[in-house]
Design a protein around this motif. Structure first.
Motif, PDB file in Angstrom:
ATOM      1  N   UNK A   1       6.465   3.186   3.989  1.00 36.33           N
ATOM      2  CA  UNK A   1       5.600   2.725   5.080  1.00 36.33           C
ATOM      3  C   UNK A   1       4.752   1.537   4.639  1.00 36.33           C
ATOM      4  N   UNK A   2       4.295   1.543   3.383  1.00 37.80           N
ATOM      5  CA  UNK A   2       3.519   0.416   2.863  1.00 37.80           C
ATOM      6  C   UNK A   2       4.349  -0.866   2.869  1.00 37.80           C
ATOM      7  N   UNK A   3       5.623  -0.740   2.544  1.00 36.75           N
ATOM      8  CA  UNK A   3       6.501  -1.912   2.548  1.00 36.75           C
ATOM      9  C   UNK A   3       6.636  -2.467   3.956  1.00 36.75           C
ATOM     10  N   UNK A   4       6.784  -1.593   4.929  1.00 36.65           N
ATOM     11  CA  UNK A   4       6.885  -2.038   6.326  1.00 36.65           C
ATOM     12  C   UNK A   4       5.611  -2.752   6.768  1.00 36.65           C
ATOM     13  N   UNK A   5       4.454  -2.207   6.390  1.00 38.69           N
ATOM     14  CA  UNK A   5       3.174  -2.842   6.739  1.00 38.69           C
ATOM     15  C   UNK A   5       3.080  -4.216   6.081  1.00 38.69           C
ATOM     16  N   UNK A   6       3.465  -4.293   4.819  1.00 35.41           N
ATOM     17  CA  UNK A   6       3.416  -5.568   4.095  1.00 35.41           C
ATOM     18  C   UNK A   6       4.290  -6.623   4.767  1.00 35.41           C
ATOM     19  N   UNK A   7       5.511  -6.251   5.108  1.00 35.78           N
ATOM     20  CA  UNK A   7       6.430  -7.210   5.734  1.00 35.78           C
ATOM     21  C   UNK A   7       5.868  -7.696   7.072  1.00 35.78           C
ATOM     22  N   UNK A   8       5.318  -6.780   7.842  1.00 37.72           N
ATOM     23  CA  UNK A   8       4.732  -7.155   9.139  1.00 37.72           C
ATOM     24  C   UNK A   8       3.577  -8.131   8.959  1.00 37.72           C
ATOM     25  N   UNK A   9       2.659  -7.814   8.048  1.00 34.54           N
ATOM     26  CA  UNK A   9       1.498  -8.671   7.834  1.00 34.54           C
ATOM     27  C   UNK A   9       1.890  -9.996   7.170  1.00 34.54           C
ATOM     28  N   UNK A  10       2.917  -9.964   6.329  1.00 34.84           N
ATOM     29  CA  UNK A  10       3.395 -11.191   5.696  1.00 34.84           C
ATOM     30  C   UNK A  10       3.931 -12.158   6.746  1.00 34.84           C
ATOM     31  N   UNK A  11       4.697 -11.649   7.689  1.00 35.06           N
ATOM     32  CA  UNK A  11       5.225 -12.489   8.759  1.00 35.06           C
ATOM     33  C   UNK A  11       4.102 -13.104   9.577  1.00 35.06           C
ATOM     34  N   UNK A  12       3.078 -12.308   9.864  1.00 33.74           N
ATOM     35  CA  UNK A  12       1.934 -12.815  10.648  1.00 33.74           C
ATOM     36  C   UNK A  12       1.218 -13.921   9.871  1.00 33.74           C
ATOM     37  N   UNK A  13       1.008 -13.687   8.569  1.00 29.97           N
ATOM     38  CA  UNK A  13       0.292 -14.665   7.750  1.00 29.97           C
ATOM     39  C   UNK A  13       1.085 -15.962   7.613  1.00 29.97           C
ATOM     40  N   UNK A  14       2.390 -15.862   7.472  1.00 28.69           N
ATOM     41  CA  UNK A  14       3.233 -17.057   7.332  1.00 28.69           C
ATOM     42  C   UNK A  14       3.312 -17.848   8.628  1.00 28.69           C
ATOM     43  N   UNK A  15       3.155 -17.169   9.769  1.00 31.08           N
ATOM     44  CA  UNK A  15       3.254 -17.836  11.054  1.00 31.08           C
ATOM     45  C   UNK A  15       2.024 -18.653  11.384  1.00 31.08           C
ATOM     46  N   UNK A  16       0.921 -18.411  10.658  1.00 33.56           N
ATOM     47  CA  UNK A  16      -0.324 -19.111  10.984  1.00 33.56           C
ATOM     48  C   UNK A  16      -0.316 -20.536  10.438  1.00 33.56           C
TER      49      UNK A  16
END
Length: 337
Positions: A322-337
């Motif tokens: 679950x931590x990996x899924x959270x990381x991937x989600x937040x990483x995508x958001x951060x990269x999109x900014x």
């Protein structure tokens, strides 16, 4: 926090905390701590050595091994990327007057046997005396194959060298190859085993060797300020690290593969999944990505990574799927900014 910086951030298990609270202790400098003695005897027997010494860190274990094998003016051979050459403060040279001779690591982490042969100095007053070959397993998350270790051992023996293993993550190497840790350590005259990385102990490493080497290491440990008193409190957790945490490392390796596969689907990141052998993933950020801004953004989301254009992401006992899924989600958001 979800912390991918290293497996050194692992928290001790509840069983470890209980064992620490109830540990029988004595003065280890006098050799009177029963829990430390039990740990040392157990580790030596498990991995096929005459003796073992419990020390405060992997850096200290490696330094004690180098200083026990080598005298002032001697030399040890190691990889250019070896931890005991590159990341341990030059301790062998500063404190042991031992000269490191670093050699190029190949892409798989090994050192060419031909390079090792060529680096061995002749018996000449102009040269440092080559005494020791030091290898690391794993190195950069990669496992040195068993046949390579056998060849390196044979080379060292035929050239009159001792051979040391920096086994900071030797348990990961063993699990990745589906062999026992003793099957890896059998090729070495001395081995350091770190207990406070993926094995979850709060503190400590074990140095393995013959009785003569460990006797010398005890003297050097005292001189370097490493003598500990009621260290059984720590040794109690260390015993459980060796008994309970080794097989669990397969879960970390699975999570690393999963993480790499998910990262591979992100345009701004380049990952070679085939290079992931244990619990480390190396992810190259695209040129337009500022690693410092990315780290800052993730930190605000409760995720810790080390800033670099090539992210080293390490899975461990406190990283779940679950931590990996959270990381991937937040990483995508951060990269999109």
């Amino acid at each position: 926090m979800i912390d991918f910086r290293s497996d050194t951030v692992t928290q001790p298990t509840m069983a470890m905390r209980k064992a620490m609270a109830e540990a029988e202790v004595g003065d280890d400098v006098y050799g009177d701590d029963p829990t430390v003695n039990s740990l040392q005897d157990m580790a030596a027997e498990m991995y096929g050595f005459d003796a073992a010494l419990f020390v405060s860190s992997g850096t200290q274990a490696n330094l004690l091994a180098l200083m026990a094998h080598c005298d002032r003016g001697d030399e040890y051979l190691c990889g250019q990327q070896a931890h005991n050459y590159k990341f341990e403060g030059g301790g062998a040279a500063v404190l042991g007057s031992i000269q490191p001779q670093p050699l190029a690591n190949q892409a798989d982490g090994s050192i060419l046997l031909a390079d090792i042969k060529q680096a061995i100095k002749p018996d000449d007053i102009h040269f440092a005396r080559t005494r020791l070959l030091s290898l690391e397993n794993t190195i950069g998350g990669k496992v040195l194959p068993q046949d390579y270790l056998a060849q390196a051992q044979s080379l060292a023996f035929n050239k009159g060298l001792k051979i040391h293993l920096d086994g900071a993550r030797v348990a990961n190497a063993a699990v990745a190859q589906n062999v026992a840790i003793g099957d890896v350590t059998q090729y070495f005259d001395s081995v350091s085993v770190c207990l406070s990385k993926g094995l979850c102990a709060p503190v400590g490493s074990i140095l393995l060797g013959d009785e003569r080497l460990i006797h010398k290491a005890i003297r050097w440990r005292k001189m370097l300020g490493g003598g500990m008193r009621q260290a059984g409190i720590l040794a109690a957790a260390a015993k459980l690290a060796l008994l309970d945490q080794v097989e669990r490392l397969a879960e970390d390796h699975f999570h690393a593969q999963l993480l790499a596969e998910k990262l591979q689907q992100i345009d701004e990141i380049e990952v070679d999944v085939s290079e992931v052998q244990t619990n480390m993933v190396f992810a190259q950020l695209a040129d337009q990505v500022d690693p410092n801004k990315l780290v800052h953004s993730l930190l605000h989301k409760g995720i810790k990574v080390s800033p670099s254009k090539q992210l080293r992401l390490v899975t461990h006992a406190d990283i779940s799927r679950a931590d990996i899924d959270i990381f991937i989600e937040q990483l995508k958001i951060s990269l999109a900014r």
